[in-house]
Design an enzyme around this catalytic site. Sequence first.
Site, PDB file in Angstrom:
ATOM      1  N   GLU A  54       0.838   7.155   9.041  1.00  0.00           N
ATOM      2  CA  GLU A  54       0.876   7.637   7.583  1.00  0.00           C
ATOM      3  C   GLU A  54      -0.455   8.328   7.244  1.00  0.00           C
ATOM      4  OE1 GLU A  54       2.408   3.403   7.391  1.00  0.00           O
ATOM      5  OE2 GLU A  54       0.992   4.324   8.580  1.00  0.00           O
ATOM      6  N   SER A 105       0.726  -1.317  -0.179  1.00  0.00           N
ATOM      7  CA  SER A 105      -0.012  -0.039  -0.170  1.00  0.00           C
ATOM      8  C   SER A 105       0.806   1.474   0.153  1.00  0.00           C
ATOM      9  CB  SER A 105      -0.851  -0.006   1.215  1.00  0.00           C
ATOM     10  OG  SER A 105      -0.133  -0.049   2.179  1.00  0.00           O
ATOM     11  N   SER A 106       0.160   2.435  -0.242  1.00  0.00           N
ATOM     12  CA  SER A 106       1.155   3.659  -0.486  1.00  0.00           C
ATOM     13  C   SER A 106       1.501   4.314   0.886  1.00  0.00           C
ATOM     14  CB  SER A 106       0.265   4.467  -1.323  1.00  0.00           C
ATOM     15  OG  SER A 106      -0.821   4.973  -0.825  1.00  0.00           O
ATOM     16  N   CYS A 107       2.260   3.632   1.605  1.00  0.00           N
ATOM     17  CA  CYS A 107       2.383   3.901   3.011  1.00  0.00           C
ATOM     18  C   CYS A 107       3.178   5.121   3.264  1.00  0.00           C
ATOM     19  CB  CYS A 107       2.846   2.741   4.022  1.00  0.00           C
ATOM     20  SG  CYS A 107       4.792   2.400   3.435  1.00  0.00           S
ATOM     21  N   GLY A 108       4.031   5.556   1.995  1.00  0.00           N
ATOM     22  CA  GLY A 108       4.890   6.396   2.129  1.00  0.00           C
ATOM     23  C   GLY A 108       6.346   6.264   2.823  1.00  0.00           C
TER      24      GLY A 108
END
Length: 261
Positions: free
Chosen positions: A209, A105-108
Amino acid sequence: MTDYKASLIRPDREALEVTDREIAIEVPVSIEFNGIGYAVMMATPSDLEDFLIGFAISEKLVERADQIGAIDVHEHDKGWIIRANLDADKAAMVFERARTRVAESSCGLCGLENLELVAQPLPQVRDHRSIDKAHIFKALETLQGHQPMNQKTGGVHAAGWVDANGDIRCVREDVGRHNALDKLIGALKREGQSLSAGFILTTCRCSYEIVEKSVIAGATTLVTISVPTNFAIERAKSCGLTLVSLAREDSLLQFNGHSLG
């Protein structure tokens, strides 16, 4: 969504039942800026233009949707590719920060080499308005009706924008909780909607996040249905974000920010 056959097992029956079950789709989605592969995320292939815009804002590559050129969404036999060009002054950041990253996932966080970057100061929350608790409970009562994908699969997260009257104005869904929030941010930014007048409502666990993406997008209040982590609470406190979690139709917990009306 796609259908799969499965055996339905019950505790009081010996015979198995074969049933069709709709399952949420999760595929690799490659994000490219100015011809540079920036990230590969596992995501639900819906509202991908919103996803790219919200992701670019969350990554601090741009501040506004109009700093992103035409978006090209292309299906590949192995997944999806989203391509866009950033303004010249923003493109330099892509070249500096581009990294190969495969994540759930786009957790950064994936791919960052310096852990100190995780604790960088967040912008202080401004234009903060107190939220009426009645509006939170109102939104919670109606949220399920705004989740068509989850109603069919039971396997996706939702992130919604609730206006100052407690009405849900926009919802985005994805198998990834961060992706759902990025899609919501992208959709709102495309419309020029300020996030300070109402609040963000998510169905997911509140990790740091989720707090950071909300603050960077300009939100002043974040409401999550599940629990926060300690770091999420500390990050919310550090920037003045109002954080409400474990939100249910009959109760909620406020951890930080302006007192609810």
